[in-house]
Design a protein around this motif. Sequence first.
Motif: not given
Length: 475
Positions: A177, A180-181, A184, A207-208, A210-212, A215
């Motif tokens: 989590e 991901k924060q 962003k 997670a990195t 996934e969020q990349s 974003s």
Amino acid sequence: MQFLKKAFITLLSLIILLIITSAIVLKVEGKNTAYLKIKNQPSLSSNSYIITNVSIVPMTSDTVLMNKSVRIENGIIKTINDTILTTNETIIDGKGKYLSPGLIDMHIHLWDKYDLGLYLANGVTTIRNLLGMPFHLNVKKEINSDKLIGPLLYTASPQFTGIEQKGSHRKKIATPEKAKQLVKTYKAKGYDYIKTYNQLPKDIFDATIEQSIISKIPIAAHPSFKVDYDYHFNSNISTIEHTEDIFQQPLNYKIDYEKLTTVVEGYAKSNQTLCPTLTVFYNLTEIYNNGEDFLTSEHSKYMNPFIQSIEKNDYNFHTSVKESNSNATKKINDQHNFHIDIIRKLHKAGVNIVCATDAGVFNTAAGFSIHQELSFYVEAGMSNYEALKTATVNPTKVYNNYKMFGTIEEGKMANIILSNENPLQDLNTLKNPEWVMIKGRMINKSLMKEFKENAYKRSNYLPSMIRSVKYAIWK
């Protein structure tokens, strides 16, 4: 109670004094690097030229276009033709000389502004910084707004790693989590990439990534030992850093050509890109081969003094290894030669290799290092054209926003080098350019000399230390 009150006032006074002192020190450094401000260099005000009678190395193919004229207008290559009618542009006679694209170093560490001039003086017009801090965002903004002369600067975020990682200059992340924060957050702040490091656990790495994707910010990966090496062949990772890490991780610190074949196949099948950084490892071998002479080499005089002081501990460590192990020098030289073989095999397999030096550490001097790196690629079996592609065309295959440079074509940004010889025949000619253009602004020989002289033995230990401390607190 009175004692506590006095202690608090004393502490507060010290903090205020430190803040004021830091501001003064950084302001003084700003004055010392004011020569890089465009407004302080009258010759940089113009960025419209016509270059006549010049031979062009376009890097769109292995060829030279002879006796051409080039119109550059407001930093863009507008026209390439046999002849061009002039209006009010400055005319440059390029007879007997060669025009080629500015060079790109895809893995550097920028510690101060002095290095900006060194890059330009060596023909490097684009740099990708891979340890980001707020300082880099400020510098990038100044360059992009044409207040500061420097290569185009793209910068990664602070480095993502696991909580057990040693050192204060990496972002230690405990949960997916949080990763991901941060992705962003860093995207919103203006960083161009997320940099992952060698102790990042798989769940946080997942997670990195996934969020990349969400974003829309690329990842540059220093391979993590917490996942298999082939994990990094993920198409959402834009580049893998360091040939050295191939030796360390999938080959388990052994010169193993059988396992290397599997790694090469993985790169080829995944279309992944490698940033070799052979030069920084070669400079490490120099400690074993030359001892104390390493500390006083000519390139050492162009390094940031604060970083040099930190790396003295690394020098002492490797010196002790050499003294305690009679085979250590041979082993490290053998490893460097094996790195050359790795590049040879990757190149033969058609893997995209982008020029990367790790400039900024271990006497890997800004700008100078790219010429050493290119020579290693030639040693690994590349032609001069193929080696030069790694520092021009190949990076444009990684990032769409790099397609505005890297070749000499109409509509491209005027990031170019004028040299006395054909670099396809002799890459060494790029070490001493006649001039360099960045966004159409000409860095002539006089400016190149000034940029080098100002960066030579620079006395900016304190401001660099302050930036480092601020970063360690900020992150």
